[in-house]
Design an enzyme around this catalytic site. Structure first.
Site, PDB file in Angstrom:
ATOM      1  CE  LYS A 103      -3.843  -0.243   0.182  1.00  0.00           C
ATOM      2  NZ  LYS A 103      -4.938  -0.261  -0.835  1.00  0.00           N
ATOM      3  N   GLY A 215     -21.469   5.550   1.074  1.00  0.00           N
ATOM      4  CA  GLY A 215     -20.412   5.845   0.118  1.00  0.00           C
ATOM      5  C   GLY A 215     -20.945   6.008  -1.287  1.00  0.00           C
ATOM      6  N   GLY A 217     -18.729   7.038  -3.801  1.00  0.00           N
ATOM      7  CA  GLY A 217     -17.545   7.109  -4.637  1.00  0.00           C
ATOM      8  C   GLY A 217     -17.598   6.046  -5.720  1.00  0.00           C
ATOM      9  CB  ALA A 219     -16.160   1.049  -4.293  1.00  0.00           C
ATOM     10  N   GLY A 220     -18.913   2.552  -4.303  1.00  0.00           N
ATOM     11  CA  GLY A 220     -20.293   2.584  -3.847  1.00  0.00           C
ATOM     12  C   GLY A 220     -21.291   2.732  -4.980  1.00  0.00           C
TER      13      GLY A 220
END
Length: 408
Positions: A103, A215, A217, A219-220
């Site tokens: 990461k 969410g 964004g 992904a949401g």
């Protein structure tokens, strides 16, 4: 050990209690193999120099080169990056990908940068970690607040060190730079694909489910579109500004467009979504949302953890006592890394046309992982997170034993 990482490792400790043969691999995974912390230099438009703390964590290399996204966030810390590196290590093992986990992050608010400053930031990150980011060593990807365009600029920063090889050190690229269309929206779409695969095991019928999504964004919204297409009713969605809801159901595409246009009409504050009486609560925003403080207030039947570490370990017992099913992050947000693997593989093989049916390959990875967890869940008394963790740890343990790291 830092607090966030300690929390993540604590869940591994409970798995070791169920399978003591995993104690050595748990110990090995208690700390990252490599955590690099550097100062990034950014030249602002007005000519001033700004410094920002930047990290790259290569958590574990048992399975091969490390793989993980890069986020731009003012709240990022070394502790956060380490925890996410561990989760990516476990996710790659669960999907049987030839990667260890990684990461990266820059501690900066990208919304306060101009377009040219944002471009410089991504280039500077590539330059700063050009000694680490290589196709055979560590591969970056988009994450929170980063985009395909950021990946393109990151490649520009890598090119002086790696030339054309820099394209293999980054996935989530624009299509004309070797990216794959399957990568777009793969995290949210993958969550719905896995849920569809496992709905009988979970004892649910998606077409009859009411869903609340935290969410809006990437992904949401993608999750919303695909869960709606599967027949579910989206009763509420939220972002940091508030919640929108409709008992009869929201239209995901209309919500997305209204958000772009700044025309969303919020009905309540964001946290109200968490306590709605619903079948599925999808957490697709930030980490550490469900804690011991609010876990007892939830009225959902199931939580899908699309955001990494959206549920803290101190909430686990309350959720289990209340018989709330958990779809764990390392399984339900794995669609993104599965797509990134195929993009990396296409680079290694000389083009996407060498791979065959990319969609089928992506689905096979997710189907296999979902089946592996389902086959292990009975052993874990119906705990889906423990089943995912124990399967991933056994995979890593077998490799460590094969390499002679532990006593057989």
């Amino acid at each position: 050990m830092s607090d966030l990482l300690k929390q993540a490792v604590s869940r591994l400790e409970s798995v070791v209690e169920a399978d003591p043969d995993l104690k050595d691999i748990k110990r090995l995974l208690s700390l990252p193999a490599e955590l690099i912390e550097r100062e990034l230099i950014l030249r602002m438009d007005e000519g001033k120099t700004r410094f920002a703390r930047a990290w790259r964590c290569r958590y574990n290399t048992l399975k091969g080169p490390t793989k993980g996204g890069v986020r731009f966030s003012a709240s990022s810390t070394a502790d956060e990056v380490s925890r996410l590196g561990l989760l990516m290590t476990l996710k790659c093992a669960l999907l049987d990908l030839p990667f260890g986990g990684a990461k990266g992050a820059v501690q900066i608010d990208p919304d306060k940068l101009s377009q040219s400053e944002r471009r410089q930031l991504a280039i500077a990150y590539g330059e700063l970690f050009s000694d680490v980011l290589r196709a055979d060593n560590d591969i970056a990807a988009p994450d929170v607040a980063t985009t395909p365009e950021d990946m393109e600029n990151m490649i520009e920063g890598l090119e002086p060190a790696h030339n054309s090889g820099s394209h293999g050190a980054v996935t989530g690229k624009p299509i004309d730079m070797g990216g794959l269309s399957i990568r777009e929206g793969a995290t949210g779409r993958g969550a719905v694909f896995i849920l569809t695969e496992l709905q009988d095991d979970f004892g649910i019928d998606i077409s009859k489910c009411r869903v609340a999504i935290q969410g809006m964004g990437k992904a949401g919204l993608e999750f919303a579109r695909h869960i709606q297409a599967a027949g579910a009713t989206i009763i509420a969605m939220s972002d940091s500004s508030g919640m929108v809801s409709a008992a009869g159901g929201l239209d995901a595409d209309k919500i997305a467009q209204r958000k772009i246009d700044g025309e969303l009409e919020y009905s309540d504050d964001p946290d109200a979504l968490l306590t709605l009486d619903t079948d599925i609560l999808c957490l697709a925003a930030t980490s550490d949302v469900i804690t011991a403080m609010n876990a007892g207030d939830l009225k959902c039947r199931m939580i899908l953890e699309i955001a990494n570490a959206a549920i803290t370990p101190d909430a686990d017992k309350t959720l289990a006592d209340n018989k709330i099913l958990i779809g764990p992050d390392i399984l339900f947000n794995s669609g993104g890394v599965a797509a990134s693997y195929l993009e990396w593989l296409s680079f290694c093989k000389g083009g996407a046309d060498k791979l065959g049916d990319i969609e089928a390959m992506w689905q096979d990875r997710l189907t296999s992982a979902a089946g592996s967890v389902a086959a292990t869940v009975e052993e874990c008394n119906g705990d889906w997170r423990s089943a995912a963790l124990i399967y991933a740890l056994r995979d890593l343990n077998a490799i460590a034993l094969g390499q002679g790291l532990f006593d057989a």
